[in-house]
Enzyme design. Structure first.
Site, short mmCIF file in Angstrom:
data_model
loop_
_atom_site.label_atom_id
_atom_site.label_comp_id
_atom_site.label_asym_id
_atom_site.label_seq_id
_atom_site.Cartn_x
_atom_site.Cartn_y
_atom_site.Cartn_z
N HIS A 74 3.06 -11.83 1.63
CA HIS A 74 3.56 -10.97 0.55
C HIS A 74 3.38 -9.47 0.80
O HIS A 74 3.84 -8.67 0.00
CB HIS A 74 2.88 -11.35 -0.77
CG HIS A 74 1.47 -10.84 -0.85
ND1 HIS A 74 0.46 -11.32 -0.05
CD2 HIS A 74 0.93 -9.88 -1.62
CE1 HIS A 74 -0.66 -10.67 -0.33
NE2 HIS A 74 -0.41 -9.78 -1.29
N HIS A 89 3.89 -4.02 -0.57
CA HIS A 89 3.38 -5.21 -1.27
C HIS A 89 4.46 -5.71 -2.21
O HIS A 89 4.91 -4.98 -3.09
CB HIS A 89 2.13 -4.78 -2.06
CG HIS A 89 1.39 -5.88 -2.72
ND1 HIS A 89 1.82 -6.48 -3.90
CD2 HIS A 89 0.24 -6.48 -2.38
CE1 HIS A 89 0.95 -7.40 -4.24
NE2 HIS A 89 -0.02 -7.43 -3.35
#
Length: 166
Positions: A74, A89
């Site tokens: 992620h 992110h």
């Protein structure tokens, strides 16, 4: 025809990064508006969030991949040639998805150019789990760049809109 040959010791120098372009298309918000206290407090650095319209994350500029999250997929870290360290992110609390719906296309140590594909994510899957899909970019060492500025409050086009200037 000697004028077409490179000189023996001639090298090409990479230009120093002075700006970053949108890593995903969407509405750009200040990092202080991100719905995660760790990011919004700037604990991981100053930056922005983009409420994504598409599901591809690209390099905002040239740099070297300094970190990949192999299990959760992620987030990706980059070190730019001006010394800036950035973290991209995807989503809030998406680490708990354990990589489901994410695919990374780079490895630690890879050199990337602006616009190179870094990862993809499944926005609908993130949202179906009740999570926020905001894509955050934090400059971890932003305090080392007193002239740094982030462009917010607009709709950004991936690979075109400038989101940060050094």
């Amino acid at each position: 025809m000697l004028f077409f040959k490179k000189k023996k010791n001639e090298t090409t120098k990479e230009e120093i990064v002075t700006e970053m372009k949108a890593y995903v298309s969407g509405k750009v918000i200040s990092i202080t508006e991100v719905k995660d206290p760790v990011f919004s407090s700037k604990a991981l650095g100053d930056g922005i969030g983009i409420e994504p319209e598409n599901e591809n994350i690209v390099a905002p500029c040239a740099g070297t991949i300094s970190a990949v999250m192999l299990d959760s997929k992620h987030a990706i870290g980059m070190t730019l040639n001006n010394g800036a360290e950035i973290l991209i992110h995807v989503g809030i609390d998406t680490v708990g998805m354990h990589g489901e719906g994410f695919e990374q296309f780079v490895e630690e140590g890879d050199h990337v150019a602006q616009g190179d594909k870094l990862m993809t994510f499944n926005k609908a899957l993130i949202q179906s789990k009740g999570l926020d899909a905001t894509c955050i970019m934090a400059v971890a060492n932003a305090d080392e760049y007193p002239g740094i500025s982030f462009c917010t409050g607009m709709d950004a086009v991936q690979n075109e809109t400038v989101i940060c200037k050094f």
